[in-house]
Design a protein around this motif. Structure first.
Motif, mmCIF file in Angstrom:
data_model
loop_
_atom_site.group_PDB
_atom_site.id
_atom_site.type_symbol
_atom_site.label_atom_id
_atom_site.label_comp_id
_atom_site.label_asym_id
_atom_site.label_seq_id
_atom_site.Cartn_x
_atom_site.Cartn_y
_atom_site.Cartn_z
ATOM 1 N N TYR A 43 39.973 56.586 34.331
ATOM 2 C CA TYR A 43 40.841 56.605 35.506
ATOM 3 C C TYR A 43 42.296 56.468 35.077
ATOM 4 O O TYR A 43 43.175 57.204 35.541
ATOM 5 C CB TYR A 43 40.455 55.474 36.466
ATOM 6 N N ILE A 44 42.539 55.538 34.171
ATOM 7 C CA ILE A 44 43.904 55.364 33.670
ATOM 8 C C ILE A 44 44.386 56.643 32.992
ATOM 9 O O ILE A 44 45.533 57.074 33.157
ATOM 10 C CB ILE A 44 43.979 54.165 32.699
ATOM 11 N N HIS A 45 43.451 57.253 32.271
ATOM 12 C CA HIS A 45 43.797 58.487 31.577
ATOM 13 C C HIS A 45 44.214 59.575 32.573
ATOM 14 O O HIS A 45 45.193 60.286 32.369
ATOM 15 C CB HIS A 45 42.592 58.940 30.737
ATOM 16 N N ILE A 46 43.461 59.678 33.651
ATOM 17 C CA ILE A 46 43.796 60.669 34.683
ATOM 18 C C ILE A 46 45.175 60.381 35.264
ATOM 19 O O ILE A 46 45.995 61.287 35.435
ATOM 20 C CB ILE A 46 42.735 60.669 35.810
ATOM 21 N N MET A 47 45.412 59.121 35.495
ATOM 22 C CA MET A 47 46.728 58.759 36.035
ATOM 23 C C MET A 47 47.828 59.190 35.076
ATOM 24 O O MET A 47 48.874 59.682 35.495
ATOM 25 C CB MET A 47 46.815 57.256 36.304
ATOM 26 N N GLN A 48 47.555 59.009 33.778
ATOM 27 C CA GLN A 48 48.560 59.399 32.780
ATOM 28 C C GLN A 48 48.778 60.904 32.806
ATOM 29 O O GLN A 48 49.903 61.384 32.748
ATOM 30 C CB GLN A 48 48.107 58.975 31.377
ATOM 31 N N MET A 49 47.654 61.625 32.911
ATOM 32 C CA MET A 49 47.766 63.082 32.931
ATOM 33 C C MET A 49 48.567 63.553 34.130
ATOM 34 O O MET A 49 49.324 64.515 34.048
ATOM 35 C CB MET A 49 46.377 63.714 32.952
ATOM 36 N N LEU A 50 48.370 62.874 35.236
ATOM 37 C CA LEU A 50 49.101 63.244 36.448
ATOM 38 C C LEU A 50 50.527 62.710 36.426
ATOM 39 O O LEU A 50 51.272 62.867 37.380
ATOM 40 C CB LEU A 50 48.377 62.716 37.686
ATOM 41 N N ASP A 51 50.841 62.031 35.312
ATOM 42 C CA ASP A 51 52.183 61.488 35.165
ATOM 43 C C ASP A 51 52.479 60.431 36.217
ATOM 44 O O ASP A 51 53.590 60.338 36.728
ATOM 45 C CB ASP A 51 53.217 62.618 35.242
ATOM 46 N N LEU A 52 51.474 59.675 36.569
ATOM 47 C CA LEU A 52 51.676 58.619 37.551
ATOM 48 C C LEU A 52 52.046 57.332 36.843
ATOM 49 O O LEU A 52 51.642 57.093 35.716
ATOM 50 C CB LEU A 52 50.392 58.397 38.359
ATOM 51 N N GLU A 53 52.795 56.578 37.569
ATOM 52 C CA GLU A 53 53.191 55.286 37.028
ATOM 53 C C GLU A 53 51.971 54.357 37.014
ATOM 54 O O GLU A 53 51.283 54.209 38.027
ATOM 55 C CB GLU A 53 54.259 54.696 37.947
ATOM 56 N N ILE A 54 51.697 53.775 35.875
ATOM 57 C CA ILE A 54 50.533 52.896 35.811
ATOM 58 C C ILE A 54 51.002 51.449 35.836
ATOM 59 O O ILE A 54 51.746 51.002 34.968
ATOM 60 C CB ILE A 54 49.709 53.165 34.538
ATOM 61 N N ALA A 55 50.549 50.759 36.835
ATOM 62 C CA ALA A 55 50.969 49.370 36.966
ATOM 63 C C ALA A 55 50.442 48.558 35.796
ATOM 64 O O ALA A 55 49.351 48.813 35.293
ATOM 65 C CB ALA A 55 50.455 48.801 38.284
ATOM 66 N N SER A 56 51.248 47.597 35.381
ATOM 67 C CA SER A 56 50.867 46.810 34.206
ATOM 68 C C SER A 56 49.542 46.087 34.412
ATOM 69 O O SER A 56 48.809 45.849 33.465
ATOM 70 C CB SER A 56 51.967 45.799 33.891
ATOM 71 N N GLU A 57 49.227 45.789 35.672
ATOM 72 C CA GLU A 57 47.967 45.096 35.937
ATOM 73 C C GLU A 57 46.770 45.896 35.442
ATOM 74 O O GLU A 57 45.767 45.324 35.014
ATOM 75 C CB GLU A 57 47.799 44.838 37.444
ATOM 76 N N PHE A 58 46.871 47.216 35.513
ATOM 77 C CA PHE A 58 45.758 48.053 35.065
ATOM 78 C C PHE A 58 45.593 47.963 33.554
ATOM 79 O O PHE A 58 44.486 47.945 33.024
ATOM 80 C CB PHE A 58 45.987 49.511 35.487
ATOM 81 N N ILE A 59 46.722 47.905 32.869
ATOM 82 C CA ILE A 59 46.681 47.814 31.413
ATOM 83 C C ILE A 59 46.060 46.476 30.993
ATOM 84 O O ILE A 59 45.209 46.414 30.106
ATOM 85 C CB ILE A 59 48.113 47.930 30.823
ATOM 86 N N VAL A 60 46.496 45.430 31.678
ATOM 87 C CA VAL A 60 45.958 44.105 31.367
ATOM 88 C C VAL A 60 44.448 44.094 31.580
ATOM 89 O O VAL A 60 43.684 43.602 30.746
ATOM 90 C CB VAL A 60 46.619 43.013 32.251
#
Lengths: 251, 205, 205
Positions: A43-60
């Protein structure tokens, strides 16, 4: 043009995890950690592909998931402590359940909101004898005043000042009578005041003018005396007569 | 008709302004078939509404109601009967007694955050005379005299009291919320709340 | 009694906020002989007022009134019956009703059940930053600052307001929706599974 898209359904990593649990009908007490970690990272990867801002909470959360996964891969220690050893997922499960509880409650609140929205109160009250209260009661007790109100009031009072800096002349209800009171008040504590001191705190021209008129009026009423030792020297305003008020000087 | 009467009653009751017969008529006649009162297909006239209001008032009077619908220049509205004015007056008196006015609140806030502070300093911030407010706050024991300033005239200095702390549930003054703390929360402008989806417009349902 | 009933009706009708039984009682009992209902020298109890309100509502219902007295936000206030919402709603059509967003509702739910609660605690539960939501809820007066936590950094504590109760149509906090069975399951599980390490790793699917 820059688009900012917010994926609507996942308010945070916990929300996303709950989505996986529901979609795949997972047992929340026994989450297949490898699978859910994989889905999460995808899911995070898709967000990256779509160039969406990923909230730090997701990374944590991603790193938390990977840690849990790693712990679970470690061989269990066959010691007497086994019984006390906690499932690495326990903390996560607890958080998910807690969040799930409030998420479900929020649906309940949404229902209540709809219901309460159907009720209307009376909104127009003129001619209901409101004028019965007397002005004296206006400054009453505190009630329903919170620290937030207090802080906002404080902020607001400074916002007003800022405004005045931009509009040097702003009509205000300065009354000569009020200023006369103020000046007499000041003279209670100091029999003699330099002219400039009276205006010192006033930053609005209109107020200074009103105060000046007040001094003239007081002089006319013989309540103050205006003295000057020499031309161009400081002009002093002093009480025209001492009443018992002079006690204040002694304090 | 029975149904229509209640609808007129509800509309006048909940309106935030007095309503004219035409306004009421338009609301009821608005062409949304599903909203029409049961089986009533003809449109309502202003005269119909005037009669309904008269009927409602007749009913209120029979029941010995404390309120009725009155007509003023701008239209129709509910109001309590004049004979209850003294009670209603007491209600508002009570309410006002219990409320700290906005000027008093601002003055209290300035004293809380800038204490010890003199009256001239408070007036410099608020831009108005605060004699009366200071007196009231002193009487309510929310502020007290804490000393005298060194400046010319040696004005009295004010500070907040234990009662003040107690009311706001604070242990000591260091616990007052700092403007910066709320700043953190409020620094974003109004638009941001929309971006962040706090408010949703779910439009017409 | 008849007279008293109308007085209670007038007072509640004229108020724009919910009035508690105590407030109504105090207005009526205030020692001003001339304001006492005719020939009635005994003081009125809250129970008397509760009964009068019930009688009034009974009368409204018999008359087919479009409004009645409801118990809301720790008090009593006149309000329209829900079935008239579609008509009254047309009055306020322009200001389409904005509903709270899902995140705002979740945050409110957490604050309602866990109050007083700090921002870090809310964020721990929601797993996301709640600055903007807190700000909006404060501005909408659905929550307020109620003090400071004892924990590190002494964060501000938030709680719900009367406006919150009113917004959700609640009499008081005891009327909050119950957290259903989920909580029980959680507790059970905390006691059995986790602590005793019952959860087995059944391998990755």
């Amino acid at each position: 043009m820059k688009y900012k898209v917010k994926l609507p359904y996942f308010e945070g990593p916990l929300d996303l995890l709950l989505f996986f649990v529901k979609r795949d009908e997972l047992n929340i007490y026994d989450i297949p950690i490898a699978k859910i970690t994989k889905d999460f990272l995808e899911y995070i990867h898709i967000m990256q592909m779509l160039d969406l801002e990923i909230a730090s909470e997701f990374i944590v959360m991603a790193s938390t998931l990977m840690q849990i996964k790693a712990k679970m891969l470690l061989p269990k220690l066959e010691t007497e402590e086994t019984e006390e050893e906690e499932d690495p997922r326990a903390e996560l499960v607890k958080r998910l359940l807690e969040y799930k509880k409030y998420k479900e409650l929020s649906n309940e609140f949404s229902r209540l909101e709809d219901e309460a929205g159907k009720i209307y109160y009376r909104q127009y009250f003129k001619h209901d004898a409101r004028d019965y209260y007397d002005e004296e009661e206006l400054y009453g007790f505190l009630k329903d005043v919170s620290l937030f109100d207090l802080l906002m009031a404080f902020k607001k009072s400074f916002e007003n000042i800022k405004k005045e800096e931009f509009h040097e002349i702003e009509f205000r209800n300065y009354k000569v009578e009020d200023e006369m009171e103020n000046i007499l008040d000041k003279l209670k504590y100091h029999k003699r005041l330099p002219f400039s001191e009276i205006f010192r705190e006033y930053r609005e021209k209109i107020r200074i003018i009103v105060a000046f008129l007040a001094i003239l009026e007081l002089a006319r009423l013989k309540k103050v005396k205006i003295t000057q030792t020499e031309a161009f020297e400081e002009i002093f305003v002093e009480q025209a007569f001492d009443e018992q008020e002079s006690y204040a000087n002694a304090i | 008709m029975e149904n229509l009467k209640s609808i007129v009653e509800a509309i006048i009751f909940a309106s935030d302004t007095p309503l004219s017969l035409k306004q009421i008529k338009d609301i009821i006649n608005e062409p949304q078939k599903k909203l029409k009162p049961n089986g009533d297909s003809k449109t309502i006239t202003e005269e119909d509404i005037r009669k309904i209001i008269a009927t409602l008032n007749q009913e209120y009077s029979e029941r010995g109601s404390a309120f009725k619908i009155i007509e003023i220049a701008e239209g129709y509205q509910f109001a309590t009967l004049p004979e209850f004015a003294k009670w209603v007056g007491k209600l508002f008196k009570e309410k006002n007694k219990k409320k700290l006015s906005q000027p008093a609140l601002e003055t209290l806030a300035i004293i809380a955050y800038k204490q010890p502070i003199s009256k001239p300093e408070i007036e410099a911030i608020r831009g108005v005379n605060v004699d009366h407010i200071i007196k009231t706050l002193l009487e309510k024991r929310l502020i007290t005299i804490v000393g005298r300033a060194e400046t010319l005239g040696r004005p009295l200095l004010y500070g907040t009291t234990k009662e003040f702390l107690k009311y706001f549930g604070l242990k000591d003054l260091s616990e007052l919320p700092k403007p910066s703390e709320i700043e953190e929360i409020t620094k974003e402008n109004e638009n941001s709340s929309f971006e962040n989806g706090v408010i949703q417009n779910d439009g017409e349902k």
